[in-house]
Write a protein that holds these residues in place. Structure first.
Motif, PDB file in Angstrom:
ATOM      1  N   LEU A 133      -4.859  -1.726   4.263  1.00  0.00           N
ATOM      2  CA  LEU A 133      -3.500  -1.088   4.019  1.00  0.00           C
ATOM      3  C   LEU A 133      -2.360  -1.709   3.368  1.00  0.00           C
ATOM      4  CD1 LEU A 133      -2.170   1.562   5.117  1.00  0.00           C
ATOM      5  CD2 LEU A 133      -1.664   0.305   7.432  1.00  0.00           C
ATOM      6  N   GLN A 134      -2.201  -2.897   3.608  1.00  0.00           N
ATOM      7  CA  GLN A 134      -1.315  -3.803   2.908  1.00  0.00           C
ATOM      8  C   GLN A 134      -1.429  -3.752   1.274  1.00  0.00           C
ATOM      9  OE1 GLN A 134      -2.202  -7.491   4.970  1.00  0.00           O
ATOM     10  NE2 GLN A 134      -0.168  -7.638   5.692  1.00  0.00           N
ATOM     11  N   GLY A 135      -2.662  -3.810   0.967  1.00  0.00           N
ATOM     12  CA  GLY A 135      -2.999  -3.691  -0.563  1.00  0.00           C
ATOM     13  C   GLY A 135      -2.714  -2.435  -1.173  1.00  0.00           C
ATOM     14  N   PHE A 136      -3.176  -1.335  -0.439  1.00  0.00           N
ATOM     15  CA  PHE A 136      -2.922   0.129  -1.101  1.00  0.00           C
ATOM     16  C   PHE A 136      -1.130   0.326  -1.053  1.00  0.00           C
ATOM     17  CE2 PHE A 136      -7.192   1.432   1.105  1.00  0.00           C
ATOM     18  CZ  PHE A 136      -7.833   1.021   0.038  1.00  0.00           C
ATOM     19  N   ARG A 137      -0.570   0.020  -0.043  1.00  0.00           N
ATOM     20  CA  ARG A 137       0.695  -0.363  -0.112  1.00  0.00           C
ATOM     21  C   ARG A 137       1.399  -0.979  -1.161  1.00  0.00           C
ATOM     22  NH1 ARG A 137       4.097  -3.536   4.328  1.00  0.00           N
ATOM     23  NH2 ARG A 137       3.025  -4.921   2.877  1.00  0.00           N
ATOM     24  N   ASP A 138       1.175  -2.206  -1.342  1.00  0.00           N
ATOM     25  CA  ASP A 138       1.481  -2.974  -2.311  1.00  0.00           C
ATOM     26  C   ASP A 138       1.477  -2.079  -3.912  1.00  0.00           C
ATOM     27  OD1 ASP A 138       1.970  -4.900  -0.724  1.00  0.00           O
ATOM     28  OD2 ASP A 138       0.125  -6.043  -1.238  1.00  0.00           O
ATOM     29  N   ALA A 194      -8.091  -4.431  -2.512  1.00  0.00           N
ATOM     30  CA  ALA A 194      -7.468  -3.063  -2.434  1.00  0.00           C
ATOM     31  C   ALA A 194      -6.267  -2.787  -3.319  1.00  0.00           C
ATOM     32  CB  ALA A 194      -6.817  -3.035  -0.842  1.00  0.00           C
ATOM     33  N   ARG A 195      -5.537  -3.764  -3.423  1.00  0.00           N
ATOM     34  CA  ARG A 195      -4.366  -3.431  -4.578  1.00  0.00           C
ATOM     35  C   ARG A 195      -5.124  -3.114  -6.036  1.00  0.00           C
ATOM     36  NH1 ARG A 195      -2.894  -6.502  -8.341  1.00  0.00           N
ATOM     37  NH2 ARG A 195      -0.812  -6.384  -9.707  1.00  0.00           N
TER      38      ARG A 195
END
Length: 330
Positions: free
Chosen positions: A53-58, A19-20
């Motif tokens: 969601l964590q990867g996008f936020r990162d 995702a990141r």
């Protein structure tokens, strides 16, 4: 992108690193608008996963322009948008009320995408000049207890998705990300979310952060304390249901929260609230949200006492004074 889309279309989820990398690729303009739109709409058809969601936020935090407030205790009051209610700018107005009550606010926001007028639209109409100059913003925070981080200036890499978001004209996972990627990463946050499921995701993410937070979802769909009914609240201190009575308020009619269709209409309501000329419902809902923000900062105080602090911020003119200190028409 093709392999990623095939994976997503096969109902599989991305891990945090995948995702990141995808969001970094979008930001670096490695994909065209059609590919980006296809990617974004996947998350309209199924719920976003925690790792995604964590990867996008990162990725967004990695790419953001930082603002270091030197360890000061600050709060952001922000909703995801996307609730389809077209309320007036309750969260942004509440920020000035909290600042007027003596607390520091580092507000992060942008133009409206899924709503008629976002925080940036109304502040621009009020005469605020956007900047990512840390010296200017820190001076504002010092003299007015508030500064505004206009998201496009702090997340310039996301210009690649602006046309797609505008053309789609609906909430996307970027609405979910906005409140999570305040470059200050303030010590305290009051979030509003458009779904109970997203509230739970935020709750899990914020538990990891070690920061103090309150997450709100009104059970009738609002992404803030609307006083139109019950609201489910997650916080670093647990979960509870809040009713208008918990704020010392009566239930309000949803029509009384209408925000207009233009920045000029939004500005008029905003100034009415801060000048203590608003309708009882408009004033009540701002006091409720500002009070909950103060309660997030000062959990040892009762919620009713915090709401009273918010009310006094308006009635003494302190909230309005904070607005005038940071707008160019002062």
């Amino acid at each position: 992108m093709r392999k990623t889309l095939q994976k997503l279309f096969a109902h599989k989820q991305l891990n945090r690193e995948e995702a990141r990398r995808m969001l970094l690729g979008i930001a670096r303009e490695e994909f065209n608008d059609v590919q980006i739109a296809s990617f974004v709409t996947v998350f309209q058809m199924r719920s976003i996963g925690m790792a995604e969601l964590q990867g996008f936020r990162d990725a967004l935090l990695e790419l953001s322009v930082p603002l270091n407030v030197g360890g000061q205790t600050t709060i952001d009051i922000v909703g995801t948008g996307g609730d389809g209610k077209n309320t007036f700018n309750i969260s942004t107005c509440s920020c000035f009320v909290v600042a007027g009550a003596g607390y520091k606010v580092t507000k992060h926001g942008s133009y409206g995408v899924s709503s008629a007028v976002g925080s940036s639209n109304v502040l621009m109409e009020l005469g605020y000049e956007f900047t990512n100059d840390s010296d200017v913003l820190l001076r504002q925070l010092d003299k007015a207890n508030i500064c505004f981080l206009h998201a496009p200036l702090f997340h310039p890499a996301l210009k690649a998705v602006v046309p797609v978001r505008k053309q789609l004209g609906m909430k996307t996972f970027f609405n979910m990300l906005g409140p999570l990627v305040n470059p200050v990463q303030p010590s305290h946050q009051l979030f509003g979310t458009f779904s109970q499921e997203l509230s739970r995701l935020y709750h899990y993410l914020m538990q990891e952060s070690g920061r103090d937070y309150t997450i709100v979802y009104a059970l009738d769909g609002y992404d803030e304390i609307s006083l139109t009914g019950l609201a489910k609240v997650h916080s670093s201190r647990g979960e509870r249901l809040l009713s208008p009575d918990d704020f010392g308020m009566y239930q309000v009619n949803p029509k009384s929260l209408y925000g207009g269709e233009t920045p000029a209409e939004a500005k008029s309501i905003f100034l009415d609230v801060l000048n203590d000329l608003a309708t009882p419902a408009q004033k009540a809902v701002v006091c409720a949200n500002a009070g909950l923000a103060i309660h997030t900062l000062c959990p040892e105080k009762s919620l009713l006492d915090c709401v009273q602090e918010a009310r006094e911020s308006i009635e003494t003119g302190n909230a309005l004074a904070k607005l005038y200190k940071i707008t160019s028409n002062n």
